[in-house]
Design a protein around this motif. Structure first.
Motif, PDB file in Angstrom:
ATOM      1  N   GLU A   1      16.531  -9.762  -1.398  1.00 33.36           N
ATOM      2  CA  GLU A   1      17.435 -10.355  -2.372  1.00 33.36           C
ATOM      3  C   GLU A   1      18.094 -11.636  -1.871  1.00 33.36           C
ATOM      4  O   GLU A   1      18.520 -12.468  -2.674  1.00 33.36           O
ATOM      5  N   HIS A   2      18.200 -11.786  -0.550  1.00 29.16           N
ATOM      6  CA  HIS A   2      18.895 -12.958  -0.017  1.00 29.16           C
ATOM      7  C   HIS A   2      17.994 -13.863   0.817  1.00 29.16           C
ATOM      8  O   HIS A   2      18.461 -14.861   1.350  1.00 29.16           O
ATOM      9  N   GLY A   3      16.713 -13.493   0.938  1.00 28.87           N
ATOM     10  CA  GLY A   3      15.789 -14.313   1.703  1.00 28.87           C
ATOM     11  C   GLY A   3      16.208 -14.479   3.153  1.00 28.87           C
ATOM     12  O   GLY A   3      15.960 -15.520   3.770  1.00 28.87           O
ATOM     13  N   ALA A   4      16.847 -13.459   3.699  1.00 29.66           N
ATOM     14  CA  ALA A   4      17.410 -13.550   5.043  1.00 29.66           C
ATOM     15  C   ALA A   4      16.448 -12.999   6.078  1.00 29.66           C
ATOM     16  O   ALA A   4      15.541 -12.218   5.779  1.00 29.66           O
ATOM     17  N   SER A   5      16.683 -13.409   7.310  1.00 29.58           N
ATOM     18  CA  SER A   5      15.978 -12.821   8.442  1.00 29.58           C
ATOM     19  C   SER A   5      16.685 -11.518   8.770  1.00 29.58           C
ATOM     20  O   SER A   5      17.792 -11.513   9.314  1.00 29.58           O
ATOM     21  N   CYS A   6      16.077 -10.400   8.407  1.00 31.99           N
ATOM     22  CA  CYS A   6      16.741  -9.105   8.536  1.00 31.99           C
ATOM     23  C   CYS A   6      15.795  -8.090   9.150  1.00 31.99           C
ATOM     24  O   CYS A   6      14.593  -8.102   8.870  1.00 31.99           O
ATOM     25  N   MET A   7      16.339  -7.227   9.974  1.00 30.78           N
ATOM     26  CA  MET A   7      15.521  -6.241  10.681  1.00 30.78           C
ATOM     27  C   MET A   7      16.228  -4.895  10.714  1.00 30.78           C
ATOM     28  O   MET A   7      17.444  -4.807  10.501  1.00 30.78           O
ATOM     29  N   VAL A   8      15.464  -3.846  10.960  1.00 26.94           N
ATOM     30  CA  VAL A   8      16.032  -2.517  11.159  1.00 26.94           C
ATOM     31  C   VAL A   8      16.352  -2.374  12.643  1.00 26.94           C
ATOM     32  O   VAL A   8      15.470  -2.474  13.491  1.00 26.94           O
ATOM     33  N   ALA A   9      17.636  -2.189  12.943  1.00 27.39           N
ATOM     34  CA  ALA A   9      18.048  -2.099  14.338  1.00 27.39           C
ATOM     35  C   ALA A   9      19.378  -1.375  14.446  1.00 27.39           C
ATOM     36  O   ALA A   9      20.203  -1.416  13.528  1.00 27.39           O
ATOM     37  N   ASP A  10      19.572  -0.718  15.574  1.00 27.23           N
ATOM     38  CA  ASP A  10      20.825  -0.041  15.881  1.00 27.23           C
ATOM     39  C   ASP A  10      21.823  -1.070  16.398  1.00 27.23           C
ATOM     40  O   ASP A  10      21.487  -1.882  17.269  1.00 27.23           O
ATOM     41  N   CYS A  11      23.055  -1.035  15.879  1.00 22.20           N
ATOM     42  CA  CYS A  11      24.049  -2.018  16.312  1.00 22.20           C
ATOM     43  C   CYS A  11      24.483  -1.812  17.760  1.00 22.20           C
ATOM     44  O   CYS A  11      25.154  -2.667  18.335  1.00 22.20           O
ATOM     45  N   LEU A  12      24.089  -0.691  18.367  1.00 25.04           N
ATOM     46  CA  LEU A  12      24.426  -0.445  19.774  1.00 25.04           C
ATOM     47  C   LEU A  12      23.437  -1.113  20.718  1.00 25.04           C
ATOM     48  O   LEU A  12      23.748  -1.335  21.892  1.00 25.04           O
ATOM     49  N   THR A  13      22.253  -1.425  20.216  1.00 22.59           N
ATOM     50  CA  THR A  13      21.239  -2.045  21.064  1.00 22.59           C
ATOM     51  C   THR A  13      20.261  -2.819  20.185  1.00 22.59           C
ATOM     52  O   THR A  13      19.267  -2.264  19.694  1.00 22.59           O
ATOM     53  N   THR A  14      20.528  -4.086  19.994  1.00 23.35           N
ATOM     54  CA  THR A  14      19.709  -4.914  19.115  1.00 23.35           C
ATOM     55  C   THR A  14      18.657  -5.677  19.916  1.00 23.35           C
ATOM     56  O   THR A  14      18.868  -5.978  21.098  1.00 23.35           O
ATOM     57  N   PRO A  15      17.538  -6.017  19.297  1.00 23.27           N
ATOM     58  CA  PRO A  15      16.486  -6.774  19.985  1.00 23.27           C
ATOM     59  C   PRO A  15      16.747  -8.283  19.907  1.00 23.27           C
ATOM     60  O   PRO A  15      15.828  -9.065  19.663  1.00 23.27           O
ATOM     61  N   LEU A  16      17.993  -8.681  20.100  1.00 27.11           N
ATOM     62  CA  LEU A  16      18.373 -10.086  19.973  1.00 27.11           C
ATOM     63  C   LEU A  16      18.749 -10.667  21.327  1.00 27.11           C
ATOM     64  O   LEU A  16      19.258  -9.957  22.208  1.00 27.11           O
ATOM     65  N   ARG A  17      18.521 -11.954  21.471  1.00 31.84           N
ATOM     66  CA  ARG A  17      18.783 -12.637  22.735  1.00 31.84           C
ATOM     67  C   ARG A  17      20.284 -12.746  22.995  1.00 31.84           C
ATOM     68  O   ARG A  17      21.068 -13.002  22.093  1.00 31.84           O
ATOM     69  N   ALA A  18      20.669 -12.561  24.236  1.00 34.82           N
ATOM     70  CA  ALA A  18      22.079 -12.586  24.615  1.00 34.82           C
ATOM     71  C   ALA A  18      22.612 -14.008  24.702  1.00 34.82           C
ATOM     72  O   ALA A  18      21.895 -14.948  25.027  1.00 34.82           O
ATOM     73  N   GLY A  19      23.899 -14.147  24.389  1.00 33.14           N
ATOM     74  CA  GLY A  19      24.620 -15.382  24.657  1.00 33.14           C
ATOM     75  C   GLY A  19      24.245 -16.587  23.823  1.00 33.14           C
ATOM     76  O   GLY A  19      24.475 -17.718  24.247  1.00 33.14           O
ATOM     77  N   ILE A  20      23.714 -16.393  22.608  1.00 26.49           N
ATOM     78  CA  ILE A  20      23.293 -17.560  21.813  1.00 26.49           C
ATOM     79  C   ILE A  20      23.970 -17.646  20.453  1.00 26.49           C
ATOM     80  O   ILE A  20      23.853 -18.665  19.770  1.00 26.49           O
ATOM     81  N   PHE A  21      24.690 -16.617  20.035  1.00 22.71           N
ATOM     82  CA  PHE A  21      25.250 -16.599  18.687  1.00 22.71           C
ATOM     83  C   PHE A  21      26.650 -17.206  18.667  1.00 22.71           C
ATOM     84  O   PHE A  21      27.485 -16.942  19.530  1.00 22.71           O
ATOM     85  N   ASP A  22      26.881 -18.012  17.647  1.00 20.47           N
ATOM     86  CA  ASP A  22      28.198 -18.619  17.465  1.00 20.47           C
ATOM     87  C   ASP A  22      29.195 -17.629  16.877  1.00 20.47           C
ATOM     88  O   ASP A  22      30.406 -17.763  17.089  1.00 20.47           O
ATOM     89  N   ALA A  23      28.713 -16.656  16.136  1.00 21.94           N
ATOM     90  CA  ALA A  23      29.589 -15.669  15.517  1.00 21.94           C
ATOM     91  C   ALA A  23      28.820 -14.374  15.292  1.00 21.94           C
ATOM     92  O   ALA A  23      27.608 -14.382  15.091  1.00 21.94           O
ATOM     93  N   VAL A  24      29.565 -13.276  15.341  1.00 24.11           N
ATOM     94  CA  VAL A  24      29.009 -11.951  15.056  1.00 24.11           C
ATOM     95  C   VAL A  24      29.935 -11.267  14.056  1.00 24.11           C
ATOM     96  O   VAL A  24      31.169 -11.311  14.195  1.00 24.11           O
ATOM     97  N   LEU A  25      29.341 -10.621  13.048  1.00 24.62           N
ATOM     98  CA  LEU A  25      30.090  -9.846  12.068  1.00 24.62           C
ATOM     99  C   LEU A  25      29.841  -8.361  12.296  1.00 24.62           C
ATOM    100  O   LEU A  25      28.687  -7.937  12.449  1.00 24.62           O
TER     101      LEU A  25
END
Length: 359
Positions: free
Chosen positions: A159-183
């Motif tokens: 619905e939003h054309g976003a980059s979205c994945m199924v992941a646990d918020c306790l351990t995400t497959p995302l690179r550390a130290g690169i995000f300007d903001a987290v919600l």
């Protein structure tokens, strides 16, 4: 042959017909209100407001206390049975209906996203149906979203054309130290142990660059009339919160007057009814019970003390009028994210510790 009717008589007749119709409608509504009140529900508006600013009508939400028995206190990554059954499974079940009831970002979340610099990289952990994502795009940012519920993640992506994945918020497959903001919006209260809550905050901190910001919302236990306009009142900190949903084309039959039917009558009066004929009425879907841990005043701050990489920037929102604890935090130091040794610095590590004067 009938005598011609004058204009005055015709107008009087039309007014009488309209008054009769209004009386009949008013009588039906009065019966609905009486039925709701007889079952312990308030059918009229109470002046309460939700996080999005919408007026809350209808009954106070009734919750059931539940005892949480930690299954493995040493391993926060192991999902407890109560979360698997009363969080993951429930949201998979109600995802479509949830999408139709959660369509607007909360004002404070929207304001935070719009305050970010252009081209900010934003991680939305526990994004649900992605209602916050359009504001990231409108603010010229780029969002990477995730949710533990596959149906909700799919809705957010489609619905939003976003980059979205199924992941646990306790351990995400995302690179550390690169995000300007987290919600982290309305996520922490679905975690059943302190260790899991702390790990979720640590994971959010791991993703942030130095100076990056984290916005956290979690449900407040304090829901009295002086502090909150929410319809919720909690009997304990660990509770099951009922989720009753009505699907378009699906209605209850005219059986005995139950509290659930009273709630349906109130919803219909508020314009939330569904179309259909008596011939198409079907059985009401079962009520789903969502697990929540609601936070007492100061409890969120105690958890944040276990995440030294984060410093509170703003806690002014509190539980004022909406029944949620809110914290805006900033990542303030460099840490080692080397996979081989997360707990201590290694010689030649790509990152070195950095302190803030006066900290």
């Amino acid at each position: 042959m009938a005598a011609p009717t004058s204009g005055t008589e015709a107008a009087a007749s039309a007014a009488s017909t309209a008054s009769a119709a209004t009386a009949r409608l008013g009588g039906k509504r009065s019966k609905k209100k009486a039925l709701a009140q007889a079952n312990g529900y308030a059918a009229e508006s109470s002046g309460r407001r939700g996080p999005s600013g919408q007026e809350l009508r209808g009954p106070m939400q009734r919750t059931t206390a539940v005892e949480v028995v930690p299954e493995d206190v040493e391993n926060p990554f192991q999902t407890p049975a109560i979360e698997a059954e009363n969080v993951h499974k429930v949201y998979d079940t109600i995802a479509s209906h949830w999408n139709h009831t959660r369509y607007k970002a909360w004002p404070r979340v929207e304001a935070f996203v719009r305050s970010l610099p252009k081209h900010s990289l934003v991680a939305d952990l526990g994004c649900g149906n992605g209602k916050n994502l359009p504001h990231v795009k409108e603010a010229c940012g780029f969002a990477v979203a995730s949710d533990i519920s596959a149906p909700l993640a799919r809705i957010a992506a489609e619905e939003h054309g976003a980059s979205c994945m199924v992941a646990d918020c306790l351990t995400t497959p995302l690179r550390a130290g690169i995000f300007d903001a987290v919600l982290s919006i309305a996520v922490l209260h679905h975690l059943s142990t302190p260790a899991r809550r702390i790990q979720a905050l640590r994971e959010a901190a791991r993703l942030l660059r130095v100076g990056g910001q984290l916005l956290v919302y979690c449900w407040s236990y304090e829901q009295d009339d002086e502090r909150s306009r929410s319809r919720h009142r909690f009997v304990a900190q660990d509770v099951l919160v009922p989720w009753s949903f009505r699907t378009p084309g699906l209605k209850k039959g005219k059986a005995a007057a139950t509290p659930a039917e009273a709630t349906g009558a109130v919803a219909a009066e508020e314009g939330e009814g569904v179309s259909g004929t008596p011939e198409t009425w079907e059985e009401q879907p079962p009520v789903c019970q969502r697990y929540c841990h609601v936070y007492r005043e100061g409890e969120l701050d105690e958890l944040l003390q276990e995440v030294p990489d984060l410093v509170v920037l703003d806690s002014a929102a509190g539980t004022c009028r909406v029944g949620w604890w809110c914290r805006l935090l900033r990542h303030w130091k460099l840490v080692c994210h080397c996979p081989a040794k997360m707990s201590a610095m290694r010689p030649g590590c790509c990152r070195k510790p950095q302190t803030v004067p006066g900290r």
